[in-house]
Design a protein around this motif. Structure first.
Motif, mmCIF file in Angstrom:
data_model
loop_
_atom_site.group_PDB
_atom_site.id
_atom_site.type_symbol
_atom_site.label_atom_id
_atom_site.label_comp_id
_atom_site.label_asym_id
_atom_site.label_seq_id
_atom_site.Cartn_x
_atom_site.Cartn_y
_atom_site.Cartn_z
ATOM 1 N N GLY A 1 10.704 -35.710 13.785
ATOM 2 C CA GLY A 1 10.706 -34.288 13.171
ATOM 3 C C GLY A 1 11.389 -34.063 11.882
ATOM 4 O O GLY A 1 11.176 -33.174 10.956
ATOM 5 N N MET B 1 14.438 -33.569 11.320
ATOM 6 C CA MET B 1 15.447 -32.398 11.521
ATOM 7 C C MET B 1 16.671 -32.933 12.231
ATOM 8 O O MET B 1 16.488 -33.292 13.555
ATOM 9 N N VAL C 1 14.773 -23.930 11.663
ATOM 10 C CA VAL C 1 13.724 -24.714 11.146
ATOM 11 C C VAL C 1 13.267 -24.144 9.963
ATOM 12 O O VAL C 1 12.617 -24.790 9.043
ATOM 13 N N GLU D 1 16.407 -27.039 5.500
ATOM 14 C CA GLU D 1 16.276 -28.316 5.400
ATOM 15 C C GLU D 1 17.319 -28.928 5.175
ATOM 16 O O GLU D 1 18.023 -28.389 4.450
ATOM 17 N N THR E 1 20.433 -27.171 7.656
ATOM 18 C CA THR E 1 20.052 -27.517 9.137
ATOM 19 C C THR E 1 21.218 -28.039 9.865
ATOM 20 O O THR E 1 21.328 -27.612 10.947
ATOM 21 N N LEU F 1 3.475 -33.520 13.917
ATOM 22 C CA LEU F 1 4.982 -33.498 13.721
ATOM 23 C C LEU F 1 5.530 -34.332 12.540
ATOM 24 O O LEU F 1 6.412 -34.108 11.856
ATOM 25 N N ARG G 1 7.150 -33.707 8.954
ATOM 26 C CA ARG G 1 8.185 -34.292 8.456
ATOM 27 C C ARG G 1 8.036 -35.180 7.165
ATOM 28 O O ARG G 1 8.738 -35.039 6.126
ATOM 29 N N ARG H 1 7.537 -27.233 14.760
ATOM 30 C CA ARG H 1 9.337 -27.614 14.519
ATOM 31 C C ARG H 1 9.923 -26.855 15.759
ATOM 32 O O ARG H 1 11.050 -27.535 16.492
ATOM 33 N N TYR I 1 11.980 -28.655 18.930
ATOM 34 C CA TYR I 1 13.098 -28.253 19.469
ATOM 35 C C TYR I 1 13.217 -27.981 20.811
ATOM 36 O O TYR I 1 14.073 -28.241 21.500
#
Length: 382
Positions: free
Chosen positions: A102, A104, A160, A163, A167, A241, A245, A262, A266
Motif C-alpha cells: 500500500g 503506507m 491516508v 503521504e 503519515t 491497492l 501505491r 487505503r 488499514y
C-alpha cells in the motif's frame, strides 16, 4: 522466387526451393506437461484453488519442519523463541502489508495490537477484578478484535490523506498518545501497573498457554495471516491497492476510490495486528504501558525492514532474528546496549540490502546459485 526462375527450374527438372515460412507461421513446441489441477473444473472456492496452485515443494518441507519443531526443541525454545517470533511476526506482517503493497508506513501497528490486548483484559479477566468485566474468552476475543479493527480504521481515516513522512508522524503521534493514555489512566487501564494475570483459555482440557499448545496456536494464526496477505495481494482489491501505491492520481482517474482502498487496507492490517495483540496478551499474561511504548513502535518497523517489507514471510524472518538477538545478545554485551546492536544490524541491512534479509538472499542466490553459468571462451583444438 521469381516467375522466370520458376520456369527455368521446371525446364531443368529441378525442384523449386521452398520459401521459408515466417517465424510466426512455424509450429510451436508443446509446453511441458503440468501437474493436473484437481480443482480446475470443480466448484471449490477460489482460495482453495489458489492454495493448490501456489503450493511448492519448499512449502511442504517448511510446514513439516514447523510442525515437528516442538518435538525436537526444548520448551524454552518452543515458547520463548519460536512462539514469540510468530507473535511479533504477525504484528510486523500487518506493517509489511501496508508498507509493501500500500505504500503506507504506519508506526501505529503495535498500538492496534495493544488496543486488542487491553480490550481483552478489560472485557475478560485479570488481576484487577474491579476493572475487568469477566466475560468468557469466546465472547471477549471477538469484541477485542472488533474494537481494534475499528480503531485501526479510524487511524487509517486520519492518516491516508497524507503521504511520506507526514503519515509516519501522524501514526507515531497516535501511538505516543495511546501510550500516555494507558500510563496515566487508572480507571480503565490501571495506570503504569497495567492489567496482569490475563489467563489464556483452557479448551478440551488443554491449557493454551503451555509451550507446545501455545506454539501451535501461534503457528496456526501466523500461517492464516500469511495466506490471507498472499491471497489478498493477488485479488482485485490487492492489485488496485498496488496501483494506488504506484500512481494514485492515475488510479483515481480510472475510477478507483483511493481513500476507500487505503482505509480498507488499514482495517485489514488492523485485523492481523489485533490477532497478534491477543496472542501477545496471552504470551505475557499481562498488558502494561511498556508493551505499547515508543520502543516497541520502532521495533515493529525494525522487524519488518530486517526481513524485507516486500515479502510477507520476511516479517517472520525479521522477528526470528530480533528475538534471537534479544534473547542471547545480552549474554555477550550489556543489556542496556542491546538497542545499539539492533541499530547496527538494522543499519547494515539497509545499506547492503534495502529489501532486507530476503533481498540479500536473492542477490547471493542470483550471483552464486546453480543457475549462474560462467562464460569462458572455447578451447582451441590442437
Amino acid at each position: 522466387m521469381s516467375a522466370a526462375k520458376w520456369r527455368n527450374a521446371m525446364r531443368s527438372g529441378a525442384a523449386p526451393v521452398p520459401r521459408r515460412q515466417p517465424r510466426s507461421a512455424q509450429p510451436l513446441q508443446a509446453a511441458p506437461a503440468r501437474a493436473p489441477d484437481p480443482y480446475a473444473d470443480s466448484a471449490a472456492p477460489p482460495w482453495l484453488k489458489w492454495m493448490w496452485r501456489s503450493l511448492q515443494p519448499h512449502h511442504v518441507f517448511l510446514s513439516v519442519a514447523l510442525l515437528l519443531f516442538p518435538f525436537v526443541a526444548t520448551p524454552f525454545f518452543t515458547f520463548q523463541v519460536a512462539a514469540q517470533s510468530l507473535v511479533l511476526g504477525l504484528v510486523a506482517l500487518s506493517l509489511s502489508f501496508l508498507a509493501g503493497y500500500g505504500g503506507m508506513v504506519s508506526l501505529a501497528q503495535m498500538t492496534v495490537a495493544g488496543i486488542a490486548g487491553y480490550a481483552l483484559a478489560v472485557l475478560g479477566t485479570s488481576s484487577s477484578a474491579e476493572i475487568s468485566l469477566g466475560w468468557p474468552w469466546w465472547l471477549a476475543v471477538p469484541f477485542a478484535l472488533l474494537i481494534a479493527v475499528l480503531c485501526a480504521t479510524l487511524i487509517g481515516w486520519l492518516s491516508v490523506r497524507t503521504e511520506g513522512i507526514y503519515t509516519i508522524m501522524i501514526t507515531l503521534a497516535i501511538g505516543v498518545a495511546f501510550y500516555y493514555l494507558v500510563l496515566q489512566n487508572y480507571s480503565i487501564f490501571n495506570g503504569f501497573q497495567g492489567l496482569r494475570e490475563i489467563q489464556a483459555p483452557t479448551v478440551f482440557g488443554i491449557g493454551w498457554r503451555e509451550p507446545v499448545p501455545f506454539y501451535y496456536l501461534c503457528l496456526f494464526w501466523a500461517v492464516a495471516g500469511y495466506a490471507l496477505v498472499r491471497y489478498v495481494v493477488r485479488a482485485p482489491f490487492g492489485v488496485a491497492l498496488q496501483g494506488i501505491r504506484d500512481n494514485p492520481r492515475r488510479m483515481a482517474a480510472l475510477g478507483f476510490h483511493v481513500v476507500a482502498h487505503r482505509v480498507a487496507a488499514y482495517a485489514l492490517s488492523g485485523l492481523i495486528a489485533a490477532i497478534g495483540g491477543v496472542l501477545l496478551a496471552w504470551y505475557n499474561a499481562m498488558m502494561t504501558p511498556g508493551s505499547v511504548g515508543t520502543g516497541w513502535l520502532i521495533n515493529i518497523l525494525v522487524i519488518a525492514v530486517l526481513g524485507g517489507v516486500r515479502h510477507p514471510v520476511g516479517a517472520f524472518l525479521g522477528a526470528l532474528v530480533f528475538v534471537l538477538l534479544q534473547t542471547f545478545a545480552i549474554d555477550v554485551i550489556d543489556r542496556e546496549r542491546f538497542n545499539l546492536v539492533i541499530g547496527g544490524i538494522f543499519l547494515a541491512i539497509v545499506l547492503f540490502s534495502p529489501d532486507g534479509l530476503l533481498g540479500l538472499w536473492a542477490k547471493l542466490r542470483s550471483r552464486f546459485g546453480p543457475n549462474q553459468t560462467l562464460t569462458t571462451p572455447p578451447r582451441r583444438q590442437a
